[in-house]
Design a protein around this motif. Structure first.
Motif, PDB file in Angstrom:
ATOM      1  N   VAL A 130      30.254  53.065  36.145  1.00 37.79           N
ATOM      2  CA  VAL A 130      29.435  52.408  35.123  1.00 37.79           C
ATOM      3  C   VAL A 130      30.059  52.566  33.742  1.00 37.79           C
ATOM      4  N   VAL A 131      30.282  53.812  33.327  1.00 32.48           N
ATOM      5  CA  VAL A 131      30.912  54.043  32.020  1.00 32.48           C
ATOM      6  C   VAL A 131      32.314  53.454  32.012  1.00 32.48           C
ATOM      7  N   GLY A 132      33.017  53.567  33.135  1.00 31.94           N
ATOM      8  CA  GLY A 132      34.357  52.988  33.214  1.00 31.94           C
ATOM      9  C   GLY A 132      34.344  51.484  33.009  1.00 31.94           C
ATOM     10  N   ARG A 133      33.317  50.805  33.541  1.00 32.35           N
ATOM     11  CA  ARG A 133      33.193  49.350  33.363  1.00 32.35           C
ATOM     12  C   ARG A 133      32.942  49.019  31.883  1.00 32.35           C
ATOM     13  N   PHE A 134      32.096  49.810  31.226  1.00 31.31           N
ATOM     14  CA  PHE A 134      31.798  49.580  29.808  1.00 31.31           C
ATOM     15  C   PHE A 134      33.045  49.795  28.947  1.00 31.31           C
ATOM     16  N   LEU A 135      33.766  50.904  29.185  1.00 35.53           N
ATOM     17  CA  LEU A 135      34.958  51.201  28.389  1.00 35.53           C
ATOM     18  C   LEU A 135      36.072  50.193  28.651  1.00 35.53           C
ATOM     19  N   SER A 136      36.191  49.766  29.892  1.00 35.23           N
ATOM     20  CA  SER A 136      37.190  48.733  30.203  1.00 35.23           C
ATOM     21  C   SER A 136      36.872  47.443  29.460  1.00 35.23           C
ATOM     22  N   GLY A 137      35.575  47.112  29.351  1.00 34.84           N
ATOM     23  CA  GLY A 137      35.175  45.938  28.587  1.00 34.84           C
ATOM     24  C   GLY A 137      35.542  46.071  27.124  1.00 34.84           C
ATOM     25  N   LEU A 138      35.329  47.253  26.547  1.00 35.42           N
ATOM     26  CA  LEU A 138      35.705  47.462  25.145  1.00 35.42           C
ATOM     27  C   LEU A 138      37.203  47.267  24.955  1.00 35.42           C
ATOM     28  N   ARG A 139      37.976  47.805  25.876  1.00 42.41           N
ATOM     29  CA  ARG A 139      39.436  47.624  25.792  1.00 42.41           C
ATOM     30  C   ARG A 139      39.790  46.143  25.775  1.00 42.41           C
TER      31      ARG A 139
ATOM     32  N   ASP B 203      29.542  32.468  10.230  1.00 38.08           N
ATOM     33  CA  ASP B 203      29.652  31.311  11.124  1.00 38.08           C
ATOM     34  C   ASP B 203      31.064  31.145  11.672  1.00 38.08           C
ATOM     35  N   SER B 204      32.022  31.710  10.964  1.00 34.80           N
ATOM     36  CA  SER B 204      33.417  31.534  11.393  1.00 34.80           C
ATOM     37  C   SER B 204      33.713  32.428  12.593  1.00 34.80           C
ATOM     38  N   LYS B 205      34.509  31.944  13.499  1.00 32.19           N
ATOM     39  CA  LYS B 205      34.901  32.680  14.678  1.00 32.19           C
ATOM     40  C   LYS B 205      36.328  33.201  14.522  1.00 32.19           C
ATOM     41  N   LYS B 206      36.487  34.505  14.696  1.00 32.63           N
ATOM     42  CA  LYS B 206      37.809  35.094  14.568  1.00 32.63           C
ATOM     43  C   LYS B 206      38.549  35.018  15.908  1.00 32.63           C
ATOM     44  N   ALA B 207      39.807  34.678  15.829  1.00 33.19           N
ATOM     45  CA  ALA B 207      40.623  34.635  17.044  1.00 33.19           C
ATOM     46  C   ALA B 207      40.882  36.057  17.535  1.00 33.19           C
ATOM     47  N   LYS B 208      40.741  36.257  18.829  1.00 28.38           N
ATOM     48  CA  LYS B 208      40.959  37.574  19.410  1.00 28.38           C
ATOM     49  C   LYS B 208      42.404  37.697  19.886  1.00 28.38           C
ATOM     50  N   PRO B 209      43.011  38.866  19.671  1.00 23.84           N
ATOM     51  CA  PRO B 209      44.351  39.074  20.222  1.00 23.84           C
ATOM     52  C   PRO B 209      44.305  39.014  21.740  1.00 23.84           C
ATOM     53  N   ALA B 210      45.418  38.667  22.339  1.00 27.75           N
ATOM     54  CA  ALA B 210      45.505  38.598  23.795  1.00 27.75           C
ATOM     55  C   ALA B 210      45.350  39.995  24.386  1.00 27.75           C
ATOM     56  N   VAL B 211      44.741  40.083  25.567  1.00 21.02           N
ATOM     57  CA  VAL B 211      44.550  41.354  26.244  1.00 21.02           C
ATOM     58  C   VAL B 211      45.316  41.333  27.558  1.00 21.02           C
ATOM     59  N   ASP B 212      45.582  42.520  28.076  1.00 25.51           N
ATOM     60  CA  ASP B 212      46.298  42.650  29.345  1.00 25.51           C
ATOM     61  C   ASP B 212      45.328  42.397  30.490  1.00 25.51           C
ATOM     62  N   THR B 213      45.421  41.239  31.074  1.00 30.07           N
ATOM     63  CA  THR B 213      44.482  40.866  32.142  1.00 30.07           C
ATOM     64  C   THR B 213      44.757  41.628  33.435  1.00 30.07           C
ATOM     65  N   GLU B 214      45.907  42.313  33.507  1.00 29.25           N
ATOM     66  CA  GLU B 214      46.243  43.071  34.709  1.00 29.25           C
ATOM     67  C   GLU B 214      45.776  44.520  34.627  1.00 29.25           C
ATOM     68  N   ALA B 215      45.285  44.922  33.469  1.00 27.58           N
ATOM     69  CA  ALA B 215      44.845  46.309  33.312  1.00 27.58           C
ATOM     70  C   ALA B 215      43.646  46.575  34.214  1.00 27.58           C
TER      71      ALA B 215
END
Length: 337
Positions: free
Chosen positions: A33-42, A156-168
């Motif tokens: 559970v906590v691992g899922r939350f922290l992985s989401g933050l990453r 109202d403005s949306k900030k672009a998010k940096p790319a994340v490692d989808t394989e992590a």
């Protein structure tokens, strides 16, 4: 009226103090559970989970607060939310993550039903309950709550998010440093002990009531509760009361395992202290073994127990266990055993 001059007064003992950092870093497992939350933050996502009553919890709960059953239904929630209540911090502490005045707030994220606490970076006059805020992500995310740098007023403005490692993969453990910085000031007994160490002399404090000798000295006897006002010069020969073999490396310790840490009882004393035993095979160390201090070169002596590098065995008979650190009969036939 006294005729003594200031020069006749006893010299006040030097006040000895030293700053210390007590701490260690340990690894804790996160669980699913906590691992899922922290992985989401990453991955710059906010993850909650749903309870049996339909409420969404962020951060997610491991067990349902109503049924105590495991919660496994995860949902993503928005990066925006509403301030429910808040407290203003006028003077941030050095440990705070923001170096300017900010608010601690309970923030209910859109899509969740239970508020979470975090920081809000906004002018004091704009902070209020009902205020709309959004996440400000840290420049680098690694799977910690600090990946949310803070919350800020919603725009109202949306900030672009940096790319994340989808394989992590899922985060399964985190490093948790626990450190306490404090300042130790030695009392009269300890100051005398440390000052004598710089002269190459071991001293103890003797109880006025039962004659127990403590090393390092203490202000009062643990058994009698009376002052240990007498300082006693001691030999650097001793007996091993107990010991352990350390096999796990200690961060920052120059001594490589395996090595012996022992409770040492100096001759004519009644309290042990911890030190290193070396100069022999670890398998030869035993309770009752006779040892003596090995000192650094005199030019390296300081106000520290490290003046003694270790204790090493000497060619003397072992002391029976039942005699280690026992009081001898006092004058007049009293026996304090």
């Amino acid at each position: 009226m006294s005729n003594s001059s200031p020069q006749d007064s006893p010299k006040a003992p030097e006040v000895l103090s030293q700053s210390y950092a007590l701490g260690y870093t340990y690894t804790r497992s996160t669980g699913p559970v906590v691992g899922r939350f922290l992985s989401g933050l990453r991955d710059r996502k906010l993850v909650g989970n749903k309870g049996s009553d339909g409420k969404v919890y962020v951060p997610p709960m491991e067990y349902d607060p109503k049924t105590a059953e495991e919660l496994t239904s995860f949902v993503d929630v928005a990066e925006t939310g509403t301030v429910k209540t808040w407290s203003w911090v006028t003077e941030p502490h050095e440990k705070h993550l923001l170096d300017k005045p900010f608010a601690f707030a309970l923030i209910q994220l859109d899509g969740s039903d239970v508020p979470m606490m975090h920081m809000v970076d906004a002018p004091r006059e704009s902070i209020k309950s009902g205020m709309r805020v959004q996440v400000r992500w840290a420049d680098k995310t690694e799977g910690l709550i600090t990946d949310i740098a803070c919350f800020e007023p919603e725009t109202d403005s949306k900030k672009a998010k940096p790319a994340v490692d989808t394989e992590a993969g899922l985060i399964t453990d985190i490093k948790s440093p626990v450190y306490l910085n404090y300042n130790f000031t030695a009392g009269a007994s300890t100051s005398t002990f440390l000052s004598n160490l710089k002269k190459g002399q071991l001293t103890g404090g003797k109880c006025d009531e039962c004659s127990a000798v403590y090393v390092p000295p203490r202000g009062s006897c643990a058994a009698c509760g009376v002052a240990t006002s007498e300082s006693v010069n001691l030999s650097d020969k001793a007996t091993i009361e107990s010991f352990t073999i350390v096999h796990i490396p200690i961060p920052g310790n120059p001594i490589k395992p395996p090595f012996i840490v022992a409770n040492i009882v100096l001759d004519e004393t009644h309290q042990s202290f911890i030190h290193i035993v070396s100069g022999c095979d670890n398998d030869d160390v035993r309770i009752g073994m006779r040892v003596e201090a090995v000192w650094k070169p005199e030019e390296e002596w300081d106000i520290a127990m490290e003046n003694i590098t270790h204790f090493q065995p000497i060619d003397e008979p072992d002391v029976p266990r039942e005699q280690i650190a026992r009081l001898k009969p006092l004058t007049g036939g009293q026996n304090n055993e």
